[in-house]
Design a protein around this motif. Structure first.
Motif, PDB file in Angstrom:
ATOM      1  N   SER A 104      -2.082   7.196  13.280  1.00  0.00           N
ATOM      2  CA  SER A 104      -0.707   6.659  12.610  1.00  0.00           C
ATOM      3  C   SER A 104      -1.676   6.189  10.716  1.00  0.00           C
ATOM      4  O   SER A 104      -2.952   6.068  10.574  1.00  0.00           O
ATOM      5  CB  SER A 104      -0.275   5.176  12.378  1.00  0.00           C
ATOM      6  OG  SER A 104      -0.973   5.044  12.774  1.00  0.00           O
ATOM      7  N   ALA A 105      -0.970   6.228   9.796  1.00  0.00           N
ATOM      8  CA  ALA A 105      -1.810   6.217   8.459  1.00  0.00           C
ATOM      9  C   ALA A 105      -1.958   5.170   8.126  1.00  0.00           C
ATOM     10  O   ALA A 105      -1.136   3.953   8.334  1.00  0.00           O
ATOM     11  CB  ALA A 105      -1.434   6.710   6.934  1.00  0.00           C
ATOM     12  N   GLU A 106      -3.041   3.965   7.616  1.00  0.00           N
ATOM     13  CA  GLU A 106      -3.227   2.869   7.231  1.00  0.00           C
ATOM     14  C   GLU A 106      -3.008   2.239   5.585  1.00  0.00           C
ATOM     15  O   GLU A 106      -2.994   4.047   4.626  1.00  0.00           O
ATOM     16  CB  GLU A 106      -5.378   2.306   6.962  1.00  0.00           C
ATOM     17  CG  GLU A 106      -5.330   1.962   8.474  1.00  0.00           C
ATOM     18  CD  GLU A 106      -6.400   2.023   8.038  1.00  0.00           C
ATOM     19  OE1 GLU A 106      -7.222   0.747   9.288  1.00  0.00           O
ATOM     20  OE2 GLU A 106      -7.415   2.772   8.144  1.00  0.00           O
ATOM     21  N   GLN A 107      -2.364   1.259   5.292  1.00  0.00           N
ATOM     22  CA  GLN A 107      -1.106   1.648   4.351  1.00  0.00           C
ATOM     23  C   GLN A 107      -1.437   0.277   3.173  1.00  0.00           C
ATOM     24  O   GLN A 107      -1.547  -0.806   3.605  1.00  0.00           O
ATOM     25  CB  GLN A 107       0.067   1.475   4.236  1.00  0.00           C
ATOM     26  CG  GLN A 107       0.916   2.482   5.280  1.00  0.00           C
ATOM     27  CD  GLN A 107       2.313   1.794   5.895  1.00  0.00           C
ATOM     28  OE1 GLN A 107       3.124   1.224   5.237  1.00  0.00           O
ATOM     29  NE2 GLN A 107       3.167   3.076   6.225  1.00  0.00           N
ATOM     30  N   ILE A 108      -2.052   0.952   2.251  1.00  0.00           N
ATOM     31  CA  ILE A 108      -2.961  -0.251   1.239  1.00  0.00           C
ATOM     32  C   ILE A 108      -1.877  -0.585   0.408  1.00  0.00           C
ATOM     33  O   ILE A 108      -1.859  -0.410   0.104  1.00  0.00           O
ATOM     34  CB  ILE A 108      -3.945   1.176   0.752  1.00  0.00           C
ATOM     35  CG1 ILE A 108      -5.225   1.602   1.740  1.00  0.00           C
ATOM     36  CG2 ILE A 108      -4.981  -0.093  -0.072  1.00  0.00           C
ATOM     37  CD1 ILE A 108      -5.812   0.056   3.027  1.00  0.00           C
ATOM     38  N   THR A 109      -2.145  -1.702   0.487  1.00  0.00           N
ATOM     39  CA  THR A 109      -1.333  -2.701  -0.785  1.00  0.00           C
ATOM     40  C   THR A 109      -2.284  -3.448  -1.905  1.00  0.00           C
ATOM     41  O   THR A 109      -3.365  -3.745  -2.154  1.00  0.00           O
ATOM     42  CB  THR A 109      -0.596  -3.663  -0.088  1.00  0.00           C
ATOM     43  OG1 THR A 109      -1.171  -4.518  -0.023  1.00  0.00           O
ATOM     44  CG2 THR A 109       0.294  -3.889   0.896  1.00  0.00           C
ATOM     45  N   ALA A 110      -1.322  -3.594  -3.440  1.00  0.00           N
ATOM     46  CA  ALA A 110      -2.030  -4.025  -4.122  1.00  0.00           C
ATOM     47  C   ALA A 110      -2.283  -4.939  -3.946  1.00  0.00           C
ATOM     48  O   ALA A 110      -2.283  -5.975  -3.437  1.00  0.00           O
ATOM     49  CB  ALA A 110      -1.827  -3.852  -5.375  1.00  0.00           C
TER      50      ALA A 110
ATOM     51  N   LEU B 154     -12.453  10.851   4.886  1.00  0.00           N
ATOM     52  CA  LEU B 154     -10.988  10.690   5.286  1.00  0.00           C
ATOM     53  C   LEU B 154      -9.580  11.051   4.260  1.00  0.00           C
ATOM     54  O   LEU B 154      -9.850  11.902   3.149  1.00  0.00           O
ATOM     55  CB  LEU B 154     -10.603   8.843   4.599  1.00  0.00           C
ATOM     56  CG  LEU B 154     -12.018   7.809   5.065  1.00  0.00           C
ATOM     57  CD1 LEU B 154     -11.577   6.167   4.757  1.00  0.00           C
ATOM     58  CD2 LEU B 154     -11.201   7.721   6.841  1.00  0.00           C
ATOM     59  N   VAL B 155      -8.572  10.773   4.692  1.00  0.00           N
ATOM     60  CA  VAL B 155      -7.861  11.460   4.199  1.00  0.00           C
ATOM     61  C   VAL B 155      -7.021  10.047   2.820  1.00  0.00           C
ATOM     62  O   VAL B 155      -6.530   9.495   3.756  1.00  0.00           O
ATOM     63  CB  VAL B 155      -6.744  12.446   4.594  1.00  0.00           C
ATOM     64  CG1 VAL B 155      -5.427  12.846   3.617  1.00  0.00           C
ATOM     65  CG2 VAL B 155      -6.768  13.177   5.717  1.00  0.00           C
ATOM     66  N   VAL B 156      -7.093  10.289   1.909  1.00  0.00           N
ATOM     67  CA  VAL B 156      -6.472   9.664   1.001  1.00  0.00           C
ATOM     68  C   VAL B 156      -5.287   9.825  -0.073  1.00  0.00           C
ATOM     69  O   VAL B 156      -5.616  11.060  -0.769  1.00  0.00           O
ATOM     70  CB  VAL B 156      -7.085   8.647   0.063  1.00  0.00           C
ATOM     71  CG1 VAL B 156      -6.756   7.989  -0.635  1.00  0.00           C
ATOM     72  CG2 VAL B 156      -8.409   8.147   0.708  1.00  0.00           C
ATOM     73  N   SER B 157      -4.034   9.478   0.908  1.00  0.00           N
ATOM     74  CA  SER B 157      -3.256   9.493  -0.783  1.00  0.00           C
ATOM     75  C   SER B 157      -3.169   9.165  -2.491  1.00  0.00           C
ATOM     76  O   SER B 157      -4.427   8.776  -2.182  1.00  0.00           O
ATOM     77  CB  SER B 157      -1.965   9.418  -0.346  1.00  0.00           C
ATOM     78  OG  SER B 157      -1.833   7.779  -0.721  1.00  0.00           O
TER      79      SER B 157
END
Length: 161
Positions: A12-18, A140-143
């Motif tokens: 699963s992708a980790e979700q980064i917020t502001a 890593l794979v970064v969106s």
């Protein structure tokens, strides 16, 4: 039999917020060539509306310089993030910055990391624009950053290759 025909679960992708309320910007808009040129890695930036800097994802604090102008965070998935408040803020030698975390701390998303007196430092640095950089993106794979996200929503997704 023996699980040979089972599909492997995609990580699963980790979700980064502001890490702060404000206007999201592409890295190219950071008025510092090291950040805008992507020399430190991909990410996004925030023109902050307030001085409360929070963890954009759960993780472990890996660095808080004595100048308290930045925080390094490692996520459970191994992504290393640098939150750098403003441009040339290291020259303030910590004035206007209060750390609310320390190296080695485990933090949850939304935990307060720094408090910054924006009014006290605004006229003393070239910019308050705050980059959020994935410093080990090569692993890593970064969106692409979702610059339409609002505070609390996912801006970046990071996963293993």
């Amino acid at each position: 039999m023996f699980g040979l025909n089972r599909k492997k679960k995609a990580p699963s992708a980790e979700q980064i917020t502001a890490p702060v309320r404000g206007t999201l910007l592409p890295m190219e808009k950071v008025p510092d060539p090291a950040f805008s040129g992507g020399l430190l890695g991909p990410g996004f930036a925030v023109d902050p509306a307030d001085g409360t800097i929070v963890a954009p994802v759960a993780g472990t604090i890996v660095t808080v310089p004595d100048t308290r102008h930045a925080v390094g965070l490692r996520t459970p998935g191994g992504a290393e993030l640098l939150i750098h408040v403003g441009v040339d803020t290291v020259t303030l030698k910590g004035e206007g910055f209060t750390a609310r975390c320390a190296e080695g701390d485990s933090v949850e998303a939304g935990a307060v990391l720094l408090e910054v007196d924006l009014e006290a430092i605004r006229d003393r640095v070239p910019s308050l624009v705050t980059p959020v950089i994935v410093t080990n993106a090569g692993d890593l794979v970064v969106s692409e950053a979702d610059l339409s996200a609002v505070f609390g929503q996912t801006v970046l997704r990071i996963s293993a290759p």
